[in-house]
Design an enzyme around this catalytic site. Structure first.
Site, mmCIF file in Angstrom:
data_model
loop_
_atom_site.group_PDB
_atom_site.id
_atom_site.type_symbol
_atom_site.label_atom_id
_atom_site.label_comp_id
_atom_site.label_asym_id
_atom_site.label_seq_id
_atom_site.Cartn_x
_atom_site.Cartn_y
_atom_site.Cartn_z
ATOM 1 N N TYR A 151 0.849 -1.200 0.000
ATOM 2 C CA TYR A 151 0.000 0.000 0.000
ATOM 3 C C TYR A 151 0.886 1.253 0.000
ATOM 4 C CZ TYR A 151 -3.702 3.271 1.450
ATOM 5 O OH TYR A 151 -4.583 4.320 1.524
ATOM 6 N N LYS A 155 1.093 4.251 -2.820
ATOM 7 C CA LYS A 155 0.788 5.657 -2.544
ATOM 8 C C LYS A 155 2.011 6.555 -2.774
ATOM 9 C CE LYS A 155 -3.578 5.191 -1.686
ATOM 10 N NZ LYS A 155 -4.566 5.728 -2.633
HETATM 11 N N1 LIG Z 1 -9.696 5.617 4.790
HETATM 12 C C1 LIG Z 1 -8.439 5.960 5.091
HETATM 13 O O1 LIG Z 1 -8.014 5.867 6.243
HETATM 14 C C2 LIG Z 1 -7.539 6.523 4.014
HETATM 15 C C3 LIG Z 1 -6.352 7.177 4.406
HETATM 16 C C4 LIG Z 1 -5.512 7.713 3.428
HETATM 17 C C5 LIG Z 1 -5.856 7.607 2.089
HETATM 18 N N2 LIG Z 1 -7.006 6.965 1.746
HETATM 19 C C6 LIG Z 1 -7.314 6.853 0.302
HETATM 20 O O2 LIG Z 1 -8.532 7.537 0.046
HETATM 21 C C7 LIG Z 1 -9.191 6.934 -1.081
HETATM 22 C C8 LIG Z 1 -10.643 6.638 -0.713
HETATM 23 O O3 LIG Z 1 -10.658 5.677 0.334
HETATM 24 P P1 LIG Z 1 -11.930 5.401 1.261
HETATM 25 O O4 LIG Z 1 -11.437 5.313 2.643
HETATM 26 O O5 LIG Z 1 -13.028 6.315 0.913
HETATM 27 O O6 LIG Z 1 -12.264 3.891 0.788
HETATM 28 P P2 LIG Z 1 -13.643 3.133 0.554
HETATM 29 O O7 LIG Z 1 -13.277 1.678 0.582
HETATM 30 O O8 LIG Z 1 -14.705 3.624 1.456
HETATM 31 O O9 LIG Z 1 -14.019 3.560 -0.932
HETATM 32 C C9 LIG Z 1 -13.220 3.189 -2.031
HETATM 33 C C10 LIG Z 1 -14.100 3.077 -3.265
HETATM 34 O O10 LIG Z 1 -13.260 2.667 -4.349
HETATM 35 C C11 LIG Z 1 -13.934 1.673 -5.081
HETATM 36 N N3 LIG Z 1 -12.983 0.822 -5.795
HETATM 37 C C12 LIG Z 1 -12.116 -0.092 -5.272
HETATM 38 N N4 LIG Z 1 -11.449 -0.699 -6.264
HETATM 39 C C13 LIG Z 1 -11.894 -0.149 -7.434
HETATM 40 C C14 LIG Z 1 -11.593 -0.369 -8.797
HETATM 41 N N5 LIG Z 1 -10.688 -1.285 -9.180
HETATM 42 N N6 LIG Z 1 -12.235 0.383 -9.721
HETATM 43 C C15 LIG Z 1 -13.149 1.310 -9.347
HETATM 44 N N7 LIG Z 1 -13.502 1.539 -8.067
HETATM 45 C C16 LIG Z 1 -12.864 0.823 -7.125
HETATM 46 C C17 LIG Z 1 -14.742 0.891 -4.042
HETATM 47 O O11 LIG Z 1 -15.807 0.153 -4.629
HETATM 48 C C18 LIG Z 1 -15.209 2.016 -3.132
HETATM 49 O O12 LIG Z 1 -16.447 2.547 -3.563
HETATM 50 C C19 LIG Z 1 -8.365 5.691 -1.437
HETATM 51 O O13 LIG Z 1 -7.483 5.993 -2.505
HETATM 52 C C20 LIG Z 1 -7.566 5.433 -0.161
HETATM 53 O O14 LIG Z 1 -6.379 4.714 -0.407
HETATM 54 C C21 LIG Z 1 -7.867 6.436 2.660
#
Ligand SMILES: NC(=O)c1ccc[n+]([C@@H]2O[C@H](COP(=O)([O-])OP(=O)(O)OC[C@H]3O[C@@H](n4cnc5c(N)ncnc54)[C@H](O)[C@@H]3O)[C@@H](O)[C@H]2O)c1
Length: 252
Positions: A151, A155
């Site tokens: 991961y 990133k």
């Molecule tokens: N939640 C955290 O703590 C956190 C922290 C830092 C960064 N992020 C980043 O923020 C972004 C959003 O994360 P989140 O927490 O809202 O996650 P989440 O799991 O709630 O939502 C992610 C969405 O991406 C979709 N998805 C996954 N694989 C896919 C694919 N191959 N094609 C199209 N859609 C796809 C899923 O169906 C989901 O709707 C991500 O890039 C994540 O890495 C999250």
């Protein structure tokens, strides 16, 4: 007057978590939002909830053919695109000694290949009229987190592609801005799955190392994305914006 009136914005992974908040906030600010996701039921339900200002498209962000189809559909329907938010991603842990190559490659495909494709097709779509590309990275672009080598690498790649794309646009005189957002933990389904049932107040709370720390809420990220998509950030490009309550100095 909304902050995004008349703009057409594409948000990947728009059906859940941060992407969902991005869609709701940007539609409230006057944008027409094309939300894409591989989760068709949740994506269609959200587009219905938002109404006329949203359109859902099924999209696997790691597929180049899907990117071409999505961009063609946006062009056919709206004839313009003003911003791309490369938000979709997955989080999976595995210790370095047990992780499989398949695990590593799946995460690079969905988190990093998708960002390359989103920047490539985003620049192609935006370069004539100008616009903004926002890439969701993480504090783990820099911070090592035990069990999350794949991961973190994905990133870090998001940060690197962002800098390269911003430079590419500047050198060619395109009015396309490209920036990355680096949050710490956000209270979304992604994070809840890694610690089921834990209250957001305590999600990142550690009395020794993270006093007063808490999980960030998705709307606190969506507000930053809104700023980066809007013309208010018209001179911001190639920036890595930390939204992490200074966690970088604390270590994880
Ligand atoms: N939640 C955290 O703590 C956190 C922290 C830092 C960064 N992020 C980043 O923020 C972004 C959003 O994360 P989140 O927490 O809202 O996650 P989440 O799991 O709630 O939502 C992610 C969405 O991406 C979709 N998805 C996954 N694989 C896919 C694919 N191959 N094609 C199209 N859609 C796809 C899923 O169906 C989901 O709707 C991500 O890039 C994540 O890495 C999250």
């Amino acid at each position: 007057m909304g902050r995004l009136n008349d703009k057409v914005v594409l948000v990947t992974g728009g059906a859940s978590g941060v992407g969902r908040e991005d869609v709701l906030l940007m539609a409230r600010e006057g944008a027409t939002v094309v939300l894409t996701d591989c989760n068709v039921d949740a994506g269609e339900a959200l587009a219905k909830e938002v109404g006329d200002h949203a359109m859902f498209l099924r999209h696997d962000v790691s597929s180049e053919a899907d990117w071409q189809a999505v961009m063609a559909a946006v062009e056919a329907r709206f004839g313009r695109l003003d911003a791309v938010v490369n938000n979709a991603g997955i989080l999976e842990s595995a210790s370095l000694e047990e992780a499989t190559l398949e695990h590593w490659q799946r995460i690079q495909r969905i988190n990093a290949d998708s960002c390359f494709l989103g920047c490539k097709y985003g620049v192609l779509a935006l370069k004539e009229r100008g616009g903004s590309i926002v890439n969701m990275a993480s504090v783990s672009s820099w911070l090592p987190v035990d069990g999350y080598a794949a991961y973190s690498a994905s990133k870090a790649a998001v940060g690197a592609v962002t800098r390269a794309a911003a430079l590419h646009c500047r050198k060619r005189g395109y009015s396309v801005r490209v920036n990355s957002v680096h949050p710490d933990g956000i209270y979304t389904p992604m994070m809840q799955a890694s610690a089921p049932g834990v209250d957001p107040k305590y999600m990142l709370f550690d009395p020794a190392r993270n006093r007063g720390g808490r999980a960030c809420m998705p709307n606190e990220i969506a507000n930053v994305v809104l700023f980066l998509v809007s013309d208010e950030s018209r001179f911001v490009s190639g920036a890595e914006i930390r939204v992490d309550n200074a966690i970088l100095g604390m270590g994880l």
